[in-house]
Enzyme design. Structure first.
Site, PDB file in Angstrom:
ATOM      1  N   ARG A 115       9.548   8.421  -3.851  1.00 46.25           N
ATOM      2  CA  ARG A 115       9.103   7.054  -4.143  1.00 46.25           C
ATOM      3  C   ARG A 115       9.359   6.143  -2.951  1.00 46.25           C
ATOM      4  O   ARG A 115      10.451   6.115  -2.407  1.00 46.25           O
ATOM      5  CB  ARG A 115       9.851   6.543  -5.378  1.00 46.25           C
ATOM      6  CG  ARG A 115       9.441   5.134  -5.770  1.00 46.25           C
ATOM      7  CD  ARG A 115       9.885   4.787  -7.165  1.00 46.25           C
ATOM      8  NE  ARG A 115      11.313   4.539  -7.282  1.00 46.25           N
ATOM      9  CZ  ARG A 115      11.900   4.055  -8.370  1.00 46.25           C
ATOM     10  NH1 ARG A 115      11.187   3.799  -9.461  1.00 46.25           N
ATOM     11  NH2 ARG A 115      13.201   3.851  -8.398  1.00 46.25           N
ATOM     12  N   GLY A 117       7.261   2.519  -2.449  1.00 45.87           N
ATOM     13  CA  GLY A 117       7.161   1.201  -3.068  1.00 45.87           C
ATOM     14  C   GLY A 117       7.012   1.255  -4.586  1.00 45.87           C
ATOM     15  O   GLY A 117       7.081   0.221  -5.259  1.00 45.87           O
ATOM     16  N   ASP A 120       2.502   3.553  -7.637  1.00 43.81           N
ATOM     17  CA  ASP A 120       1.598   4.561  -8.186  1.00 43.81           C
ATOM     18  C   ASP A 120       1.109   4.130  -9.574  1.00 43.81           C
ATOM     19  O   ASP A 120       1.911   3.866 -10.471  1.00 43.81           O
ATOM     20  CB  ASP A 120       2.327   5.897  -8.286  1.00 43.81           C
ATOM     21  CG  ASP A 120       1.376   7.045  -8.496  1.00 43.81           C
ATOM     22  OD1 ASP A 120       1.223   7.854  -7.573  1.00 43.81           O
ATOM     23  OD2 ASP A 120       0.771   7.119  -9.596  1.00 43.81           O
ATOM     24  N   GLY A 188       3.713   5.647   0.390  1.00 43.24           N
ATOM     25  CA  GLY A 188       2.597   6.048  -0.463  1.00 43.24           C
ATOM     26  C   GLY A 188       1.285   5.433  -0.015  1.00 43.24           C
ATOM     27  O   GLY A 188       0.259   6.113   0.051  1.00 43.24           O
ATOM     28  N   HIS A 189       1.316   4.159   0.327  1.00 45.61           N
ATOM     29  CA  HIS A 189       0.082   3.432   0.654  1.00 45.61           C
ATOM     30  C   HIS A 189      -0.666   4.076   1.824  1.00 45.61           C
ATOM     31  O   HIS A 189      -1.863   4.359   1.726  1.00 45.61           O
ATOM     32  CB  HIS A 189       0.436   1.978   0.972  1.00 45.61           C
ATOM     33  CG  HIS A 189      -0.726   1.104   1.306  1.00 45.61           C
ATOM     34  ND1 HIS A 189      -1.819   0.961   0.478  1.00 45.61           N
ATOM     35  CD2 HIS A 189      -0.984   0.331   2.389  1.00 45.61           C
ATOM     36  CE1 HIS A 189      -2.686   0.129   1.036  1.00 45.61           C
ATOM     37  NE2 HIS A 189      -2.209  -0.258   2.201  1.00 45.61           N
ATOM     38  N   TYR A 483      -5.900   5.068  -5.936  1.00 46.99           N
ATOM     39  CA  TYR A 483      -6.094   4.463  -7.253  1.00 46.99           C
ATOM     40  C   TYR A 483      -5.903   5.574  -8.274  1.00 46.99           C
ATOM     41  O   TYR A 483      -6.820   5.998  -8.957  1.00 46.99           O
ATOM     42  CB  TYR A 483      -7.471   3.810  -7.362  1.00 46.99           C
ATOM     43  CG  TYR A 483      -7.579   2.515  -6.581  1.00 46.99           C
ATOM     44  CD1 TYR A 483      -6.440   1.854  -6.126  1.00 46.99           C
ATOM     45  CD2 TYR A 483      -8.818   1.930  -6.317  1.00 46.99           C
ATOM     46  CE1 TYR A 483      -6.528   0.666  -5.417  1.00 46.99           C
ATOM     47  CE2 TYR A 483      -8.914   0.735  -5.608  1.00 46.99           C
ATOM     48  CZ  TYR A 483      -7.765   0.115  -5.164  1.00 46.99           C
ATOM     49  OH  TYR A 483      -7.863  -1.073  -4.467  1.00 46.99           O
TER      50      TYR A 483
END
Ligand code: FAD
Ligand code: NAG
Ligand code: NAG
Ligand code: NAG
Ligand code: NAG
Length: 491
Positions: A115, A117, A120, A188-189, A483
């Site tokens: 993890r 930010g 998700d 993640g982004h 997304y």
């Protein structure tokens, strides 16, 4: 699906080895002894005296466990007492804590969820249906910018707001293309693509990444050279967690003008918005790439003669990498139905525009540094589609009617073209390039705790998505990995 297909060709060896080692390890013992063995294993792989690993571990009986877990939960759907919880959280303080977590989870048959930010949309970074550990990256958030070489090293646990803020402090003529929401984690982004309002000029975040530091399934620290081009290809668009732990990215900053221009103008059905949307579909992806105009259709309720009534209101949000005067004349020439006036637009610095685009004008830049989003409790469900041919008037009218009936779903249309069309679809694991007019996000959010509201909203967004089938990409029906949408399927 296209993305899955293409990354499986180029990277199936890496993917398979990582999945087999981490995910298919046989569970040796019950999870209670696995977790004890895992905890005992950690110090032997991380003996840093400045950062003892015991300081980064939160087991379930630690009084801070729930607080640490909840600090980076961004969707209340996964914040309930019945949501499966990790056996422990390792909030890594240095890279050896990551190496130890990977190695000890593997040897004890425990899965890890990584993890950064926590945004998700399906909670994949902190929820699993098997015994698992959360490897939390929020402590690893350094940002080192070197203006001379126009590059920066950014750790996975930094947020994009922190990155924008630091760039803005160092330079008035540099920026970085990434998302709108300040609290997105770099880990993640970026690994799923990362797009924002400069994508027509500079592409995605991944198109401006030149190196990375990762920890692989064997606990090795690798960079671009030592990981090889296949893995480096896969982590730019294919999602990080399938392949490795991303520790940091090296990014190439982009040049921005000292003054950029922003606008947000709403238009309703009564103001002829359907015609404006038809024109937007014709011009938004071929107009000057310094201009990005996001369209956001939503249901707007109002009172009329004591009666409540509903209409569709579309907000057009723009960023122009140039001055106000030339923006207004460009729009009046190419997109005249918008009827943009000089008083609708406002000039500012690029870093101010990042604040303005997400929460509006006149807020201090320090909001970029806030790590807690508001409102703190929000339920949501999101879906995505790519549109390659303009949606005809009859289609728009049907969509508006369905949205008015549902009330709770709204849309975000992000134009492509420009730089996005120049990058080959196989150059990264993000294949949605030439041929797309826009990418669409479906959103529904709610604050109410009731199951009934949840099932109504989930049904609403799924119904609207189904209704769009004739108008969006097909064979395959494409979607944006970032997304996250479990309705598409899972493995
Ligand atoms: C409010 C909101 C606004 C958004 N706006 C945009 C936008 O403007 N543009 C856009 O492109 N997207 C946007 N998104 C989507 C966003 O890009 C994804 O949710 C992204 O995955 C978030 O990254 P994170 O680190 O915050 O999330 P996390 O939940 O921490 O991680 C997401 C996924 O990446 C994996 N991962 C996280 N860190 C690492 C790591 N260090 N190494 C390996 N794998 C890792 C996780 O395991 C998980 O699978 C938005 C999402 C939200 C909730
Ligand atoms: C502990 O650290 C030292 C020096 O940093 C290193 O040489 C040694 O291999 C480490 N031991 C383990 C078990 O990681
Ligand atoms: C999760 O629950 C905690 C405790 O009730 C609360 O403080 C926090 O705001 C919640 N977060 C979300 C996103 O629901
Ligand atoms: C709602 O607005 C539409 C369009 O302006 C109008 O035709 C209709 O009569 C209105 N309905 C009510 C109940 O006011
Ligand atoms: C992408 O495809 C082209 C043409 O098929 C090929 O020449 C090129 O090497 C490919 N690039 C990558 C990174 O695989």
């Amino acid at each position: 699906m296209k993305a899955l297909y293409s990354y499986s060709i180029a990277s199936n060896i890496i993917l398979l080895s990582f999945l087999i080692i981490i995910f298919a390890s046989h569970v040796k013992a019950s999870s209670s002894s696995s977790i004890d063995n895992f905890l005992e294993c950690l110090p032997s792989y991380s003996n840093s005296s400045s950062f003892p690993i015991s300081n980064s571990v939160y087991t379930r009986n630690n009084p801070s466990f729930l607080n640490v877990l909840q600090s980076y939960i961004r969707d209340s759907r996964f914040n309930t007492s019945s949501t499966p919880k990790p056996l422990a959280i390792v909030a890594a303080l240095d890279v050896t804590h990551i190496q130890a977590t990977v190695t000890c989870a593997k040897s004890n048959g425990l899965q890890i969820r990584i993890r950064s930010g926590g945004h998700d949309y399906e909670g994949f970074s902190y929820v699993a249906n098997v015994p698992f550990i959360v490897l939390d990256m929020f402590n690893l958030r350094s940002i080192d910018i070197d203006i001379a070489s126009e590059t920066a090293w950014v750790q996975a646990g930094a947020t994009i707001g922190e990155l924008y803020y630091k760039i803005g402090k160092k330079s008035k003529i540099h920026g970085f293309p990434a998302g709108a929401c300040f609290t997105l984690g770099i880990g993640g982004h970026f690994s799923g693509g990362g797009y924002g309002n400069m994508l027509r000029k500079y592409g995605l975040s991944i198109d401006n990444i030149i190196d990375a530091q990762v920890v692989d399934a064997n606990g090795r620290i690798l960079n671009r050279k030592s990981m090889g081009e296949d893995l480096f290809w896969a982590i730019r668009g294919g999602g990080g967690a399938s392949f490795c732990v991303i520790l940091s990215w090296k990014i190439k900053l982009v040049r921005v003008p000292r003054i950029v221009t922003r606008f947000d103008v709403p238009r309703t059905l009564e103001q002829g918005v359907t015609d404006i949307v038809l024109e937007w579909q014709q011009v938004s992806s071929i107009i000057d790439r310094n201009l990005f105009i996001r369209m956001q259709p939503m249901v707007y309720k109002y009172k009329q003669g004591g009666n409540s009534n509903k209409t569709i209101r579309v907000s057009f949000s723009g960023l122009y990498l140039g001055r106000a005067k030339s923006l207004v004349s460009l729009i009046n020439k190419r997109f005249p139905l918008l009827k943009l006036q000089r008083h609708d637009v406002i000039e500012m610095s690029w870093v101010e525009s990042t604040v303005s685009f997400f929460i509006g004008n006149g807020k201090p830049l320090e909001v970029l540094l806030q790590r807690t989003p508001s409102p703190p409790r929000l339920y949501g469900k999101h879906k995505s589609d790519f549109v390659k041919t303009p949606i005809p008037r009859s289609g728009l009218e049907k969509i508006w009617e369905k949205m008015i009936e549902l009330e709770t779903v709204f849309l975000q249309w992000n134009p492509y073209g420009g730089r996005m069309s120049e990058i080959q679809e196989n150059s990264t694991a993000f294949p949605h390039r030439e041929g797309n007019i826009f990418k669409m996000q479906y959103l529904t959010t709610w604050e109410d705790d009731s199951d009934e509201v949840m099932s109504r909203n989930l049904k609403g967004i799924r119904d609207l998505h189904a209704m769009f089938t004739p108008y969006v990409s097909r064979n395959p029906r494409e979607a944006y990995l970032n997304y996250r949408d479990i309705d598409i399927g899972s493995n």
